[in-house]
Write an enzyme that holds these catalytic residues in place. Structure first.
Site, PDB file in Angstrom:
ATOM      1  N   GLY A  59       0.834  -1.037  -0.199  1.00  0.00           N
ATOM      2  CA  GLY A  59       0.099   0.041  -0.026  1.00  0.00           C
ATOM      3  C   GLY A  59       0.914   1.360  -0.015  1.00  0.00           C
ATOM      4  O   GLY A  59       0.520   2.433  -0.584  1.00  0.00           O
ATOM      5  N   THR A  60       2.165   1.354   0.589  1.00  0.00           N
ATOM      6  CA  THR A  60       2.859   2.431   0.853  1.00  0.00           C
ATOM      7  C   THR A  60       3.400   2.881  -0.380  1.00  0.00           C
ATOM      8  O   THR A  60       3.284   4.048  -1.054  1.00  0.00           O
ATOM      9  CB  THR A  60       3.880   2.256   2.016  1.00  0.00           C
ATOM     10  OG1 THR A  60       3.222   1.797   3.072  1.00  0.00           O
ATOM     11  CG2 THR A  60       4.690   3.443   2.126  1.00  0.00           C
ATOM     12  N   ASN A  94      -8.139   4.121   8.691  1.00  0.00           N
ATOM     13  CA  ASN A  94      -7.633   2.893   9.266  1.00  0.00           C
ATOM     14  C   ASN A  94      -7.724   3.151  10.733  1.00  0.00           C
ATOM     15  O   ASN A  94      -7.615   1.957  11.539  1.00  0.00           O
ATOM     16  CB  ASN A  94      -6.185   2.677   8.987  1.00  0.00           C
ATOM     17  CG  ASN A  94      -5.286   3.849   8.975  1.00  0.00           C
ATOM     18  OD1 ASN A  94      -5.596   5.078   8.320  1.00  0.00           O
ATOM     19  ND2 ASN A  94      -4.393   4.050   9.792  1.00  0.00           N
ATOM     20  N   GLN A 106      -7.995   0.054   3.440  1.00  0.00           N
ATOM     21  CA  GLN A 106      -8.680  -0.617   4.308  1.00  0.00           C
ATOM     22  C   GLN A 106     -10.162  -0.894   4.026  1.00  0.00           C
ATOM     23  O   GLN A 106     -10.639  -1.879   4.635  1.00  0.00           O
ATOM     24  CB  GLN A 106      -9.054   0.428   5.561  1.00  0.00           C
ATOM     25  CG  GLN A 106      -7.518   0.724   6.503  1.00  0.00           C
ATOM     26  CD  GLN A 106      -7.253  -0.429   7.279  1.00  0.00           C
ATOM     27  OE1 GLN A 106      -8.064  -1.413   7.533  1.00  0.00           O
ATOM     28  NE2 GLN A 106      -6.225  -0.368   7.656  1.00  0.00           N
ATOM     29  N   HIS A 130      -1.614  -7.471   2.620  1.00  0.00           N
ATOM     30  CA  HIS A 130      -1.645  -8.013   3.810  1.00  0.00           C
ATOM     31  C   HIS A 130      -2.853  -7.470   4.764  1.00  0.00           C
ATOM     32  O   HIS A 130      -3.101  -7.873   5.866  1.00  0.00           O
ATOM     33  CB  HIS A 130      -0.340  -7.844   4.521  1.00  0.00           C
ATOM     34  CG  HIS A 130       0.087  -6.511   5.076  1.00  0.00           C
ATOM     35  ND1 HIS A 130      -0.415  -6.100   6.278  1.00  0.00           N
ATOM     36  CD2 HIS A 130       0.514  -5.401   4.571  1.00  0.00           C
ATOM     37  CE1 HIS A 130       0.003  -4.875   6.444  1.00  0.00           C
ATOM     38  NE2 HIS A 130       0.506  -4.264   5.517  1.00  0.00           N
ATOM     39  N   CYS A 171       1.580   4.517  16.380  1.00  0.00           N
ATOM     40  CA  CYS A 171       2.342   3.334  16.834  1.00  0.00           C
ATOM     41  C   CYS A 171       3.485   3.119  15.936  1.00  0.00           C
ATOM     42  O   CYS A 171       4.569   2.422  16.233  1.00  0.00           O
ATOM     43  CB  CYS A 171       1.351   2.050  16.437  1.00  0.00           C
ATOM     44  SG  CYS A 171       0.702   2.121  14.736  1.00  0.00           S
TER      45      CYS A 171
HETATM   46  C1  LIG Z   1      -1.793  -0.336   6.052  1.00  0.00           C
HETATM   47  C2  LIG Z   1      -2.060   0.751   5.260  1.00  0.00           C
HETATM   48  C3  LIG Z   1      -1.312   1.186   4.279  1.00  0.00           C
HETATM   49  C4  LIG Z   1       0.163   0.749   4.208  1.00  0.00           C
HETATM   50  O1  LIG Z   1       0.271  -0.619   3.332  1.00  0.00           O
HETATM   51  P1  LIG Z   1       1.385  -1.533   3.290  1.00  0.00           P
HETATM   52  O2  LIG Z   1       1.117  -2.472   2.510  1.00  0.00           O
HETATM   53  O3  LIG Z   1       1.654  -1.792   4.786  1.00  0.00           O
HETATM   54  O4  LIG Z   1       2.655  -0.621   3.049  1.00  0.00           O
HETATM   55  C5  LIG Z   1      -1.695   2.280   3.526  1.00  0.00           C
HETATM   56  N1  LIG Z   1      -3.033   2.860   3.980  1.00  0.00           N
HETATM   57  C6  LIG Z   1      -3.662   2.359   4.587  1.00  0.00           C
HETATM   58  C7  LIG Z   1      -5.112   3.111   5.115  1.00  0.00           C
HETATM   59  C8  LIG Z   1      -3.319   1.358   5.537  1.00  0.00           C
HETATM   60  O5  LIG Z   1      -4.193   0.937   6.651  1.00  0.00           O
END
Ligand SMILES: *Cc1c(COP(=O)(O)O)cnc(C)c1O
Length: 408
Positions: free
Chosen positions: A74-75, A155, A183, A205, A329
């Site tokens: 996601g990042t 999130n 999310q 994940h 966190c």
């Molecule tokens: C977890 C999350 C991310 C990051 O995703 P990763 O796969 O851990 O890099 C980005 N945006 C939101 C809203 C998230 O909950």
């Protein structure tokens, strides 16, 4: 000694991998090691499976396979969408971007980076329920606005944003719109045309898939500069040999998630509502944070007055219950959550906040176990707090607290 019972109620942080997902990944970690760019058998068999995965993910999002870009999570998807779009849009470095105050750091940090490098960024506020109002985005739109990025669901509190309405306003002005759907995906319907977005981020994940793989949906015709330069992988927008095992796992998680979405939503929201009403009934001086109507099925964010979230986290962990607090966190720091702050919740209340996030593996027995421990732990932590009146069972009034402080 009995093994400690463990209750995992932190699914917004990450989710357990489904066994079927592992099965889908294993062949690529064993025999199928070919490089999908290779022209021979070893390469072609992996390439074919990646193509299949691309089709599965595209269909789930209502997109076409050529609009699916696999990323490392996601990042990276958020970073490519924001920096890649800004750079692709304007060689001269400049232009205006809009986001909200409650985004994930994966959106806020690239925005901050751009604002230090010649771009203007506006952060739109949210209401006390953590909802973005489309008219506030409309007001922030300028003639030189190139991109708007607002998350589909938050999130920390689970609030679901009016992305469709925002997208309409943004398109009217000729700007592009990205949404972080990490999310919301597999929890509520996510369709790129229904939402009207140009780009959308997903992470495996968070949907019972593996870590280190994600997706950026990129609408046809949307120009992006790559962040990493190398081979011509992923339409030349993301160089690097494909994470075949991860991609196969992601596709499996999508298939399983789609097939069980309706059933899971029902089950998970029922468990969440049960936990919420039991906490409210059994523990005084609590407040639920975020919208209760426009909320993801598994999200529950609660503030407990006169407690430190960190003390709760540690005490709950000792009895095997895994949750998050209302503090940032990521760095292990105790900075109050930027999301709860943006909602206007006072600092001292934020510090006593817990984020419960339920997933498909949770059960009513988990709720029973939590309720067998949480009230006792809250009592214990409150009873050592200088702000809690033990005899009266309520927070000490401000004057009393000041008088107490003067004695020392
Ligand atoms: C977890 C999350 C991310 C990051 O995703 P990763 O796969 O851990 O890099 C980005 N945006 C939101 C809203 C998230 O909950």
């Amino acid at each position: 000694m009995n093994e400690l019972r463990r209750v995992y109620i932190d699914n917004s942080a990450t989710t357990p991998l489904r066994p079927e997902v592992l099965d889908a990944m294993l062949p690529f970690l064993k025999g199928m090691y070919g490089n999908p760019s290779s022209g021979h058998h070893f390469g072609r068999e992996v390439k074919a499976r990646i193509l299949e995965a691309r089709e599965i993910v595209a269909e789930a999002l209502g997109a076409s396979p050529s609009e699916i870009l696999f990323t490392s999570g996601g990042t990276e998807a958020d970073n490519i969408a924001i920096k890649g779009y800004a750079w692709g849009k304007n060689e001269r470095r400049g232009g205006h971007l809009i986001t909200s105050t409650i985004e994930h750091p994966a959106v806020l940090e690239p925005m901050k980076y751009l604002s230090k490098n010649g771009f203007d960024v506006t952060h739109v506020d949210v209401d006390p329920a953590a909802l973005i109002h489309p008219e506030n985005v409309a007001e922030a739109l300028r003639r030189n606005t190139i991109l708007v990025s607002v998350m589909h669901a938050n999130n920390e509190v689970g609030s679901i944003q009016p992305v469709k309405e925002i997208a309409e306003l943004v398109k009217e002005k000729g700007a592009a719109i990205h949404t972080d759907a990490v999310q919301s995906f597999m929890k509520i319907p996510v369709n790129v045309d229904d939402l009207g977005v140009d780009m959308l981020s997903v992470s495996a994940h968070k949907i019972n898939g593996p870590k280190g793989v994600g997706v950026l949906y990129v609408r046809k015709g949307t120009k992006l500069d790559p962040l990493s330069h190398g081979g011509h992988h992923e339409w030349g927008k993301r160089a690097g040999t494909e994470n075949a095992a991860g991609i196969a796992g992601l596709a499996k998680a999508v298939q399983l998630g789609l097939a069980s979405m309706e059933e899971n939503t029902k089950k998970i929201s029922k468990l969440r509502d049960d936990l919420e009403s039991r906490i409210i009934a059994m523990i005084p001086h609590v407040r639920v944070n975020g919208s209760r109507e426009k909320r993801l099925p598994g999200s529950l964010n609660i503030s407990f007055e006169c407690v430190e979230g960190e003390a709760l986290l540690i005490n709950l962990d000792m009895v095997g219950i895994a949750i998050s607090t209302g503090s940032a966190c990521s760095s292990g720091s105790l900075d109050p959550s930027h999301v709860l702050m943006a909602m206007g919740i006072p600092h001292e209340i934020i510090h006593g906040s817990l984020r419960f996030s339920l997933g498909h593996a949770n059960t009513m027995e988990d709720n029973d176990y939590i309720m067998a421990h949480l009230p006792r732990i809250i009592d214990m932590v409150r009873n050592i707090s200088p702000l809690w009146d033990m005899e009266e069972g309520k927070p000490i009034s401000l004057e009393e607290a000041e008088r107490g402080a003067n004695l020392h």
